[in-house]
Design a protein around this motif. Structure first.
Motif, short mmCIF file in Angstrom:
data_model
loop_
_atom_site.label_atom_id
_atom_site.label_comp_id
_atom_site.label_asym_id
_atom_site.label_seq_id
_atom_site.Cartn_x
_atom_site.Cartn_y
_atom_site.Cartn_z
N TYR A 1 -14.33 55.04 39.76
CA TYR A 1 -15.82 54.28 39.66
C TYR A 1 -16.83 54.78 40.07
O TYR A 1 -18.02 54.42 38.79
N HIS A 2 -17.01 55.83 40.86
CA HIS A 2 -18.08 56.54 40.98
C HIS A 2 -19.16 57.19 39.83
O HIS A 2 -20.11 57.63 39.19
N LYS A 3 -17.59 58.00 39.49
CA LYS A 3 -17.82 58.99 38.89
C LYS A 3 -17.85 58.71 37.22
O LYS A 3 -18.38 58.94 36.46
N VAL A 4 -17.27 57.76 36.31
CA VAL A 4 -17.17 56.87 34.81
C VAL A 4 -18.12 56.58 34.51
O VAL A 4 -18.49 56.30 33.87
N PHE A 5 -18.15 55.33 36.17
CA PHE A 5 -19.84 54.14 35.51
C PHE A 5 -19.60 53.87 36.36
O PHE A 5 -21.09 53.31 35.26
N MET A 6 -20.39 54.26 37.11
CA MET A 6 -21.84 53.81 38.02
C MET A 6 -23.06 55.47 37.95
O MET A 6 -24.20 55.60 37.64
N ARG A 7 -21.81 56.43 37.20
CA ARG A 7 -22.55 57.98 36.73
C ARG A 7 -24.66 57.44 36.27
O ARG A 7 -23.81 57.09 35.47
N GLY A 8 -24.94 57.34 37.10
CA GLY A 8 -26.20 58.22 36.32
C GLY A 8 -26.98 55.89 36.54
O GLY A 8 -28.65 56.14 35.94
N GLN A 9 -26.32 55.04 37.71
CA GLN A 9 -27.15 54.40 37.29
C GLN A 9 -28.74 53.68 38.09
O GLN A 9 -27.88 54.76 39.11
N ILE A 10 -29.41 53.89 37.91
CA ILE A 10 -30.63 52.75 39.45
C ILE A 10 -29.76 52.04 40.07
O ILE A 10 -30.00 51.06 39.54
N VAL A 11 -29.57 52.29 41.51
CA VAL A 11 -28.97 50.72 42.12
C VAL A 11 -30.13 50.65 42.58
O VAL A 11 -29.93 49.49 43.42
N GLY A 12 -31.24 51.32 42.75
CA GLY A 12 -32.45 50.73 43.66
C GLY A 12 -34.01 51.10 43.48
O GLY A 12 -34.22 51.94 42.79
#
Length: 110
Positions: A23-34
């Motif tokens: 999930y982290h490698k494919v869907f969240m990679r690059g997302q700013i979370v805070g």
């Protein structure tokens, strides 16, 4: 009753998936979370090859009624972020070096 059990199982499955490396490698990679002032936490860690001093370009997805190529979503460049600290394999901290970067924007390598 079956519907409630199905909803509970689906919720459990989704929360288990969101903590998986896939999930982290494919869907969240690059997302700013805070974002706190000009400080940001984002999902590009040591596993993704992030390095201190590296600069990423921030993009934001926008919804358009209808674009010429038939797409409804587009991305716009909104700023950039420089890596200041690698937190772990999934996350890093950085500072906004230009633009108006917000939570949920996506970072891409230059």
């Amino acid at each position: 009753m079956n519907r409630i059990v199905s909803i509970v199982l689906l919720t459990a499955l989704m929360s288990a998936c969101s903590s998986s490396p896939f999930y982290h490698k494919v869907f969240m990679r690059g997302q700013i979370v805070g974002v706190d002032g000009d400080q940001v936490v984002f999902c590009i860690g040591s596993d993704s090859g992030a390095s201190i001093g590296e600069e990423f370009v921030a993009h934001r997805y926008t919804y358009e009624d209808y674009l010429e190529d038939g797409e409804y979503y587009d991305t716009i460049e909104v700023g950039s972020v420089v890596v200041r600290e690698i937190v772990n394999v999934h996350f890093a901290k950085g500072v906004i070096s230009s633009g108006e970067v917000t939570k949920y924007d996506i970072l891409f390598s230059q």
